[in-house]
Design a protein around this motif. Structure first.
Motif, PDB file in Angstrom:
ATOM      1  N   ASN A 117       0.874  -1.170   0.000  1.00 29.95           N
ATOM      2  CA  ASN A 117       0.000   0.000   0.000  1.00 29.95           C
ATOM      3  C   ASN A 117       0.912   1.221   0.000  1.00 29.95           C
ATOM      4  OD1 ASN A 117      -1.331   2.320   1.310  1.00 29.95           O
ATOM      5  ND2 ASN A 117      -3.095   0.952   1.350  1.00 29.95           N
ATOM      6  N   LYS A 118       0.829   2.006  -1.075  1.00 26.10           N
ATOM      7  CA  LYS A 118       1.782   3.110  -1.241  1.00 26.10           C
ATOM      8  C   LYS A 118       1.568   4.187  -0.184  1.00 26.10           C
ATOM      9  CE  LYS A 118       1.573   1.786  -6.038  1.00 26.10           C
ATOM     10  NZ  LYS A 118       2.363   0.629  -6.050  1.00 26.10           N
ATOM     11  N   GLU A 119       0.322   4.304   0.272  1.00 26.44           N
ATOM     12  CA  GLU A 119       0.040   5.305   1.305  1.00 26.44           C
ATOM     13  C   GLU A 119       0.711   4.901   2.626  1.00 26.44           C
ATOM     14  OE1 GLU A 119      -4.180   6.192   1.164  1.00 26.44           O
ATOM     15  OE2 GLU A 119      -3.965   7.257   3.078  1.00 26.44           O
ATOM     16  N   HIS A 291      -1.729  -6.495  -9.622  1.00 24.40           N
ATOM     17  CA  HIS A 291      -2.858  -5.952  -8.847  1.00 24.40           C
ATOM     18  C   HIS A 291      -2.373  -5.389  -7.518  1.00 24.40           C
ATOM     19  CE1 HIS A 291      -2.532  -9.512  -6.323  1.00 24.40           C
ATOM     20  NE2 HIS A 291      -2.498 -10.246  -7.430  1.00 24.40           N
ATOM     21  N   GLY A 292      -3.309  -4.840  -6.758  1.00 21.52           N
ATOM     22  CA  GLY A 292      -2.951  -4.230  -5.486  1.00 21.52           C
ATOM     23  C   GLY A 292      -3.254  -5.117  -4.287  1.00 21.52           C
ATOM     24  N   THR A 293      -3.441  -4.480  -3.158  1.00 18.74           N
ATOM     25  CA  THR A 293      -3.557  -5.192  -1.881  1.00 18.74           C
ATOM     26  C   THR A 293      -4.928  -5.827  -1.645  1.00 18.74           C
ATOM     27  OG1 THR A 293      -4.075  -3.017  -0.946  1.00 18.74           O
ATOM     28  CG2 THR A 293      -1.811  -3.793  -0.702  1.00 18.74           C
ATOM     29  N   TYR A 295      -7.872  -5.143  -0.247  1.00 17.79           N
ATOM     30  CA  TYR A 295      -8.303  -5.230   1.157  1.00 17.79           C
ATOM     31  C   TYR A 295      -9.680  -5.869   1.308  1.00 17.79           C
ATOM     32  CZ  TYR A 295      -4.407  -2.239   2.588  1.00 17.79           C
ATOM     33  OH  TYR A 295      -3.171  -1.735   2.855  1.00 17.79           O
ATOM     34  N   ASP A 296     -10.506  -5.705   0.275  1.00 20.86           N
ATOM     35  CA  ASP A 296     -11.856  -6.284   0.370  1.00 20.86           C
ATOM     36  C   ASP A 296     -11.816  -7.818   0.384  1.00 20.86           C
ATOM     37  OD1 ASP A 296     -10.848  -5.927  -2.267  1.00 20.86           O
ATOM     38  OD2 ASP A 296     -12.846  -6.171  -3.134  1.00 20.86           O
ATOM     39  N   LEU A 297     -10.728  -8.402  -0.104  1.00 25.15           N
ATOM     40  CA  LEU A 297     -10.638  -9.869  -0.156  1.00 25.15           C
ATOM     41  C   LEU A 297      -9.693 -10.453   0.886  1.00 25.15           C
ATOM     42  CD1 LEU A 297     -10.406 -10.609  -4.008  1.00 25.15           C
ATOM     43  CD2 LEU A 297     -12.435 -10.565  -2.547  1.00 25.15           C
TER      44      LEU A 297
HETATM   45  N1  LIG Z   1       2.412  -3.915  -7.115  1.00 24.98           N
HETATM   46  C1  LIG Z   1       1.860  -3.195  -6.141  1.00 24.98           C
HETATM   47  O1  LIG Z   1       2.426  -3.101  -5.067  1.00 24.98           O
HETATM   48  C2  LIG Z   1       0.538  -2.531  -6.352  1.00 24.98           C
HETATM   49  C3  LIG Z   1      -0.047  -1.909  -5.286  1.00 24.98           C
HETATM   50  N2  LIG Z   1      -1.252  -1.283  -5.427  1.00 24.98           N
HETATM   51  C4  LIG Z   1      -1.811  -0.690  -4.211  1.00 24.98           C
HETATM   52  O2  LIG Z   1      -2.904  -1.482  -3.758  1.00 24.98           O
HETATM   53  C5  LIG Z   1      -3.810  -0.666  -3.041  1.00 24.98           C
HETATM   54  C6  LIG Z   1      -5.232  -0.937  -3.502  1.00 24.98           C
HETATM   55  O3  LIG Z   1      -5.348  -0.553  -4.860  1.00 24.98           O
HETATM   56  P1  LIG Z   1      -6.655  -0.743  -5.743  1.00 24.98           P
HETATM   57  O4  LIG Z   1      -6.632   0.311  -6.766  1.00 24.98           O
HETATM   58  O5  LIG Z   1      -7.854  -0.878  -4.858  1.00 24.98           O
HETATM   59  O6  LIG Z   1      -6.436  -2.072  -6.547  1.00 24.98           O
HETATM   60  P2  LIG Z   1      -6.554  -3.605  -6.145  1.00 24.98           P
HETATM   61  O7  LIG Z   1      -5.907  -4.356  -7.252  1.00 24.98           O
HETATM   62  O8  LIG Z   1      -6.042  -3.869  -4.782  1.00 24.98           O
HETATM   63  O9  LIG Z   1      -8.125  -3.926  -6.136  1.00 24.98           O
HETATM   64  C7  LIG Z   1      -8.982  -3.630  -7.205  1.00 24.98           C
HETATM   65  C8  LIG Z   1     -10.079  -4.704  -7.311  1.00 24.98           C
HETATM   66  O10 LIG Z   1      -9.491  -5.903  -7.804  1.00 24.98           O
HETATM   67  C9  LIG Z   1      -9.725  -6.978  -6.922  1.00 24.98           C
HETATM   68  N3  LIG Z   1      -8.510  -7.811  -6.875  1.00 24.98           N
HETATM   69  C10 LIG Z   1      -7.240  -7.360  -6.722  1.00 24.98           C
HETATM   70  N4  LIG Z   1      -6.381  -8.389  -6.695  1.00 24.98           N
HETATM   71  C11 LIG Z   1      -7.118  -9.506  -6.841  1.00 24.98           C
HETATM   72  C12 LIG Z   1      -6.798 -10.897  -6.897  1.00 24.98           C
HETATM   73  N5  LIG Z   1      -5.542 -11.346  -6.784  1.00 24.98           N
HETATM   74  N6  LIG Z   1      -7.816 -11.775  -7.065  1.00 24.98           N
HETATM   75  C13 LIG Z   1      -9.090 -11.342  -7.185  1.00 24.98           C
HETATM   76  N7  LIG Z   1      -9.456 -10.033  -7.151  1.00 24.98           N
HETATM   77  C14 LIG Z   1      -8.478  -9.139  -6.963  1.00 24.98           C
HETATM   78  C15 LIG Z   1      -9.992  -6.351  -5.561  1.00 24.98           C
HETATM   79  O11 LIG Z   1     -10.755  -7.212  -4.739  1.00 24.98           O
HETATM   80  C16 LIG Z   1     -10.701  -5.072  -5.967  1.00 24.98           C
HETATM   81  O12 LIG Z   1     -12.070  -5.337  -6.149  1.00 24.98           O
HETATM   82  C17 LIG Z   1      -3.348   0.779  -3.248  1.00 24.98           C
HETATM   83  O13 LIG Z   1      -2.666   1.206  -2.098  1.00 24.98           O
HETATM   84  C18 LIG Z   1      -2.391   0.685  -4.419  1.00 24.98           C
HETATM   85  O14 LIG Z   1      -1.378   1.646  -4.380  1.00 24.98           O
HETATM   86  C19 LIG Z   1      -1.937  -1.274  -6.611  1.00 24.98           C
HETATM   87  C20 LIG Z   1      -1.384  -1.891  -7.714  1.00 24.98           C
HETATM   88  C21 LIG Z   1      -0.101  -2.560  -7.671  1.00 24.98           C
END
Ligand SMILES: NC(=O)C1=CN([C@@H]2O[C@H](COP(=O)(O)OP(=O)(O)OC[C@H]3O[C@@H](n4cnc5c(N)ncnc54)[C@H](O)[C@@H]3O)[C@@H](O)[C@H]2O)C=CC1
Ligand SMILES: NCC(=O)COP(=O)(O)O
Length: 341
Positions: A117-119, A291-293, A295-297
């Motif tokens: 989480n970048k924040e 993808h990101g963290t 949190y919902d899952l």
């Molecule tokens: N490589 C990294 O470190 C990355 C970190 N982030 C960070 O993650 C945090 C959350 O970012 P969001 O924009 O909410 O994106 P997110 O990818 O965490 O979530 C977006 C949607 O995709 C779903 N999702 C994500 N990964 C999944 C998986 N493996 N399987 C099934 N569903 C999945 C989530 O449940 C959510 O509904 C932020 O702090 C962001 O900076 C985001 C992208 C890449």
């Protein structure tokens, strides 16, 4: 290991329980024991943890084991699902710094990161927009490019974690040209011998003759021309709205995009499950999930580990390509390299 409050530990556990991953590499997890134990339970994986404070996994690792270097001892209230904390952000920082150091000194061949989480990284005092920028600094200030890759599409970004309002001023001749060069050089090294690159416009319809902006004529077209003079097979600027249709059919080996969402929306539309984030331009090999963290899952066991697996496999294949470097096909996986590419 990534953010302990997110899905990182459980997707790592699921990935390391898969023989397709452990058959190609000897993973060493840098993280937190309690978080990994919890991840193993959530994933329902049959794995036990072997503490590896100074060691890398042996040549013949015991089946069903996770080799773990413990770099934090987080308290329960510092790893509540969906609740990032500065302590968690600081722990992530340590995992990344240690991994970069182990790659730089040759102890390990590559690193694959779970999401942070970048924040919370920033709330812990580490002022970086993401792994990419942090790794660039840790490994010597190299100019880096973010690539996301799947079988059907690869995209690279001229600007990465920037406010959209700042993008036009950041799309400069030098940045566009160096993104094209780094994309070309890295693809030639790892993925296709003679990559074909499409370079996108910034504005709709390539600016429509200046009606909707002139970055295409002032900046992007001259940068593409300069790249072509260097022998790089790049074309553009091309309109983003139609180009992806052709790129996904194999017309190009990578698409150079002007900003984050221009590239990542089509990439995730096609490859949300199995896309891999690769940092190009570093002196080390680094891949990541796309993808990101989530949190919902986190903690539900519903998160897909597919991108984590793909990131680990790609890192291992890239490392093998270095070890066995030679004049033969440099493609580690054959990912999307069209015939003749
Ligand atoms: N490589 C990294 O470190 C990355 C970190 N982030 C960070 O993650 C945090 C959350 O970012 P969001 O924009 O909410 O994106 P997110 O990818 O965490 O979530 C977006 C949607 O995709 C779903 N999702 C994500 N990964 C999944 C998986 N493996 N399987 C099934 N569903 C999945 C989530 O449940 C959510 O509904 C932020 O702090 C962001 O900076 C985001 C992208 C890449
Ligand atoms: N959207 C991709 C992303 O945010 C990954 O960033 P990084 O942590 O790999 O720099």
């Amino acid at each position: 290991m990534g953010d302990p409050s997110g899905i990182g530990p459980e997707i790592i556990a699921a990935a390391l329980a898969d023989p397709a991953v452990t058959g190609i590499c000897r993973p060493l997890v840098l993280g937190d024991r309690v978080a990994i134990e919890r991840g193993i339970a959530v994933a329902g994986a049959q794995l036990s943890i072997v503490s590896a404070p100074d060691l890398v996994p042996p040549v013949d690792p015991a089946p069903g084991t996770i080799y773990l270097r413990e770099l934090s001892a987080l308290q329960p209230d510092q790893m509540l699902y969906g609740r990032p904390t500065p302590a968690g952000g600081d722990a992530c920082y340590r995992y990344i710094c240690t991994a970069a150091g182990l790659c730089m000194d040759g102890t390990v061949a590559a690193m694959a990161t779970a999401p942070i989480n970048k924040e919370s990284l920033n709330s812990a005092g580490h002022q970086f927009p993401g792994h990419t920028e942090l790794l660039a600094e840790l490994t010597g200030g190299h100019e880096v490019v973010m690539m996301l890759a799947g079988d059907r599409l690869r995209v690279t970004l001229v600007t990465i974690h920037e406010a959209l309002s700042r993008v036009p001023e950041l799309v400069t001749f030098d940045r566009v040209l160096s993104t094209i060069r780094i994309t070309h050089d890295s693809l030639s090294r790892w993925f296709c011998k003679t990559p074909r690159l499409a370079v996108l416009a910034l504005n709709p319809h390539c600016g429509e003759g200046g009606m909707f902006g002139d970055e295409e004529t002032r900046i992007i077209a001259p940068a593409v021309a300069a790249a072509r003079e260097e022998g790089i097979d790049a074309v553009g600027p091309l309109s983003a709205d139609t180009l992806f249709h052709f790129a996904a059919q194999g017309g190009y080996d990578a698409v150079v995009c002007m900003y984050h969402d221009q590239g990542l929306i089509p990439l995730k539309l096609l490859h949300f499950d199995d896309g891999v984030n690769v940092t190009l331009g570093l002196p080390i090999i680094r891949t990541s999930v796309d993808h990101g963290t989530a949190y919902d899952l986190a903690g539900t066991g519903k998160a897909s580990p597919a991108s984590m697996k793909a990131a680990l496999v790609m890192a291992a294949q890239m490392a093998q390509a270095v070890t066995h470097a030679g004049p033969q096909d440099p493609s580690p996986s054959g990912r999307g390299c069209p015939k003749g590419g």
